[in-house]
Design a protein around this motif. Structure first.
Motif, PDB file in Angstrom:
ATOM      1  N   SER A  30      26.292  37.166  41.696  1.00  0.00           N
ATOM      2  CA  SER A  30      26.248  36.451  40.827  1.00  0.00           C
ATOM      3  C   SER A  30      25.466  35.324  40.072  1.00  0.00           C
ATOM      4  CB  SER A  30      27.603  35.245  41.664  1.00  0.00           C
ATOM      5  OG  SER A  30      28.711  35.715  41.238  1.00  0.00           O
ATOM      6  N   LYS A  40      36.937  39.417  41.189  1.00  0.00           N
ATOM      7  CA  LYS A  40      36.187  40.363  41.197  1.00  0.00           C
ATOM      8  C   LYS A  40      35.140  39.237  41.445  1.00  0.00           C
ATOM      9  CE  LYS A  40      37.588  43.581  39.029  1.00  0.00           C
ATOM     10  NZ  LYS A  40      36.836  45.231  38.474  1.00  0.00           N
ATOM     11  N   THR A  41      35.008  38.652  42.053  1.00  0.00           N
ATOM     12  CA  THR A  41      32.455  38.554  42.283  1.00  0.00           C
ATOM     13  C   THR A  41      31.992  38.833  42.368  1.00  0.00           C
ATOM     14  OG1 THR A  41      34.114  36.678  43.474  1.00  0.00           O
ATOM     15  CG2 THR A  41      31.970  36.261  42.837  1.00  0.00           C
ATOM     16  N   PRO A  42      31.223  39.071  41.261  1.00  0.00           N
ATOM     17  CA  PRO A  42      30.079  40.384  41.370  1.00  0.00           C
ATOM     18  C   PRO A  42      29.137  39.411  41.966  1.00  0.00           C
ATOM     19  CG  PRO A  42      29.730  39.041  39.399  1.00  0.00           C
ATOM     20  CD  PRO A  42      31.198  38.679  39.870  1.00  0.00           C
TER      21      PRO A  42
END
Ligand code: HEM
Lengths: 472, 257
Positions: A260, A255-257
């Protein structure tokens, strides 16, 4: 949306709006902030009263002498009224519509900060204005006025939901504090430097040289240190009670915010990634910054200004360093922390972080400018089955304009400067030291230069060799 | 005889402090010379050198914050286990159940504060021209300390093992991938090859060295934990000692020549 209708709908329907700008608890909290501001100004009024300074009204207003303290006391009383209104009327927000940031003002502020071009132009302009107006700015009353204006701006802005989201993040609170602290110490520097510069003009030694009586370390220093340690400990404990350290969801590699972000103190470097590739922005430039900082004492041949505050005796050194620290380092951290949102787009401080905001990007390489637009012919491309050497030759030919530009910038430019603006520097430093110095200055300037070229002509890379990961 | 006098007259007290209380000039000098912690300072000092408006006290505050971080950090180490299984849960427990879990808050806010104060210290040293001879070398030591302070903060950022942590470290360490020659996406990595085989791959480049893995994973957590709790603090402490020694040897706080 109109703030007032929001307030009313929030009151009548309960909290239907998921992002309410003003709620009774926000207004109540603001009441306390205004009360603190009031208390600070009471102290300041007291100080003004004892200094007993006056200022003269212009002739057309009667030309009277008015004590500074009178003005500050009127202002303090106004703050007290504002505070009491907030504390007592927090549940009737209509009464407070004058203290809510109006929508047109939000739009105006956002149009400045939400555009990297204007942001950079304004911070650089403010920096130049600061140097030019330093005599005026360093007056205590002016400094206090600026502090008050910025605190009022903060308070009024807190009536905006999006602003609260970004400023109120626990990890961002120290950055807001840092802005004020850096501002204060910059002010203090100019205050002391002006004082010494004035003394120098009168032929006197710096204030530091006069204050040179020896005192015993116990008690004069150790007590100060003791008080300092207690104050810092108390501050950290209060801060720890007031704000909980952030803890988000457990780490997940899938789950890449969005966005980032690197830790806040590296956001200046992350911001550079917009303009330069990682090998430059993330590796070469940081190394040059560190190396360049270490080189400072060996480059600066100016013997003046050692051990006291001064501006006039070290104009170039102070201006360069401050430009690097204030607009470039701190300014880029602010940009990265408060303005960069999803997809690394820029958002205003009152703007909702919309993941779907689109920004058109069609940047052009210098080689494309040269071959396609300049000469009107396609980029040189090696025949499909040619050897490595031939292919490399074609690549170098394709990017020749960039290599020449960079070579001229770092090789020939120092020579041109040595014969013009940096002439005295060149003569006093000697060749090697001068080359190190001028290359460091030019590399520091490379960031603003690339920014301006990006905005003006959409320049992507000077040298674009993605085949070798070599893009400049 | 008051209780205070009784204590100060006892053999225990005298064995610790080898002279009477610093009430008179002589003993105020002696206390600075005989106390291990105080001997960092000179016995007497020029008035302008202790003016807060001159030094801003920022070097001292940075040092104090370093001590606070050491103490709270050691306390945190009693609770925290740097493994994928426990790291996040231990931090969660610190927040929700552990008595004195506020140590984590103090540690984190102290770290932010230390980054800010070390910048301000450098700012002050520059603005007073204190890097000029004879203090050039101490400035260089300072720049390394600045770098170490940022690295301390950076390595600590990963330890809570939440989304904020791993992605900030991922963004930060992705740069290492692009290191010239030594990163597998850096310019010139092709130069290091043997008979057609690249020596620099995503399992042998600078980023791998930093992370101990091809992505931010358990090995990274272990590596950063050791860097954060052992290696960098030791290096910083050593350099701080040299820094202080040099402040004294270079003639104390700078002053107009
Ligand atoms: C962990 C980081 C650091 C600590 C604990 C530290 C501590 C100190 C202390 C306590 C002093 C005595 C004077 C004062 O408080 O201002 C000092 C002086 C000095 N520091 Fe640092 N410092 C650190 C980092 C730095 C950095 C980043 C620089 C510069 C890049 C630097 C350069 C100097 C110099 C040149 C002096 C002598 C200044 C003078 O004599 O006026 N230090 N340091």
């Amino acid at each position: 949306m109109n703030s007032l209708s929001q307030i009313t709908s929030c009151l009548i329907l309960g909290s239907t709006d998921p992002h309410p700008n003003v709620t009774p608890s926000v207004l109540f909290g603001l009441g306390w902030l205004y009360l603190i501001l009031f208390a600070m100004n009471v102290v300041w009024t007291w100080r003004s009263f004892h200094k007993a300074r006056h200022f003269r009204l212009p002739e057309f207003m009667g030309g009277m002498d008015i004590p500074n303290a009178a003005l500050w006391s009127i202002y303090s009383i106004a703050l007290l009224l504002v505070s009491v209104t907030h504390l007592t009327c927090a549940s009737v927000p209509e009464a407070l519509r004058w203290f809510v940031m109006p929508d047109f003002a939000k739009a105006a502020v956002d149009s400045v900060v939400a555009d990297a071009r204007i942001y950079f132009a304004v911070t650089t302009g403010a920096f130049i204005a600061m140097l030019a107006l330093r005599d005026w700015l360093a007056k205590p009353n002016v400094g206090w006025g600026i502090l008050n204006l910025s605190l009022l701006f903060l308070c009024v802005s807190l009536t905006d939901w999006d602003f609260r989201q970004i400023v109120g993040k626990p990890d961002n609170v120290p950055i807001v504090a840092m802005l004020f602290i850096v501002g204060y110490f910059t002010w203090l520097y100019f205050y002391r430097a002006n004082q010494n510069d004035r003394r120098a003009a009168e032929g006197k030694v710096p204030a530091e040289a006069e204050n040179n009586e020896k005192v015993l370390t116990w008690p004069d220093l150790v007590y100060t240190e003791m008080i300092c340690m207690i104050a810092i400990t108390a501050l950290l404990i209060l801060w720890g009670i007031a704000l909980q350290a952030p803890l988000e969801e457990p780490a997940s590699a899938v789950k890449t915010p969005n966005p980032s972000k690197a830790p806040w103190y590296f956001l200046g470097l992350q911001e550079m990634l917009v303009y330069y590739d990682p090998w430059l922005a993330g590796v070469v430039f940081p190394s040059v910054i560190i190396g360049g900082m270490m080189a400072i004492p060996y480059i600066d041949f100016n013997k003046l200004g050692n051990g006291y505050y001064t501006f006039n005796e070290r104009k170039f050194a102070i201006t360069t360093f401050m430009f690097g620290f204030l607009p470039l380092w701190v300014g880029m951290i602010i940009l990265g922390t408060f303005l960069r949102g999803p997809n690394w787009n820029i958002f205003g401080i009152y703007e909702f972080w919309d993941v779907h905001k689109l920004e058109a990007l069609n940047n052009v390489n210098l080689s494309e400018y040269f071959w396609l637009y300049g000469l009107g012919q396609p980029l040189p491309i090696a025949p499909a089955d040619s050897s490595f050497v031939v292919k490399s030759g074609y690549i170098l030919l394709r990017e020749a304009p960039g290599f020449i530009a960079i070579g001229a910038y770092l090789g020939a430019m120092p020579m041109v400067l040595a014969m013009s603006v940096f002439k005295t520097f060149f003569l006093r430093m000697g060749f090697l030291r001068y080359m190190v110095f001028s290359n460091l200055v030019l590399m520091m300037a490379a960031l603003p230069i690339k920014m301006v070229l990006r905005w003006a002509v959409n320049l992507k890379y000077f040298i674009a060799i993605p085949e070798w990961f070599f893009n400049v | 005889m008051s209780v205070g006098d009784y204590i100060r007259d006892s053999q225990i007290w005298k064995s610790i402090f080898r002279h009477p209380a610093p009430y008179d000039r002589r003993n105020r000098v002696v206390v600075m010379l005989t106390n291990f912690f105080l001997h960092l300072h000179p016995v007497s000092i020029k008035q302008h050198g202790i003016a807060l408006s001159y030094t801003w006290c920022m070097g001292g505050i940075t040092f104090f914050l370093f001590l606070v971080e050491t103490i709270t950090g050691v306390l945190l180490m009693f609770y925290y286990r740097p493994t994928l299984e426990w790291a996040f849960n231990d931090i969660l427990a610190l927040r929700d159940v552990t008595t004195l879990g506020i140590m984590r808050e103090i540690h984190r806010w102290g770290a932010h504060a230390m980054v800010i104060t070390v910048w301000l210290h450098m700012y002050r040293v520059f603005l007073t021209g204190s890097y000029k001879p004879p203090r050039e070398f101490n400035w260089v030591v300072g720049v390394i300390l600045l770098k170490l302070t940022l690295l301390l903060s950076f390595t600590g950022y990963l330890l809570p093992w939440d989304q904020l942590a791993i992605w900030a470290i991922t963004v930060g360490s992705n740069m290492a991938r692009a290191t010239p020659v030594l990163g597998h996406e850096g310019p010139g990595f092709q130069f290091l090859n043997l008979g057609g085989y690249d020596l620099i791959t995503n399992a042998s480049d600078a980023r791998f060295l930093l992370l101990g893995s091809r992505f931010v994973g358990e090995e990274t957590l272990n590596r950063f934990y050791i860097l954060h709790c052992v290696a960098i603090p030791l290096a910083s402490a050593g350099l701080i000692a040299i820094h202080f020694w040099r402040v004294r040897k270079d003639g104390g706080i700078s002053q107009p020549l």
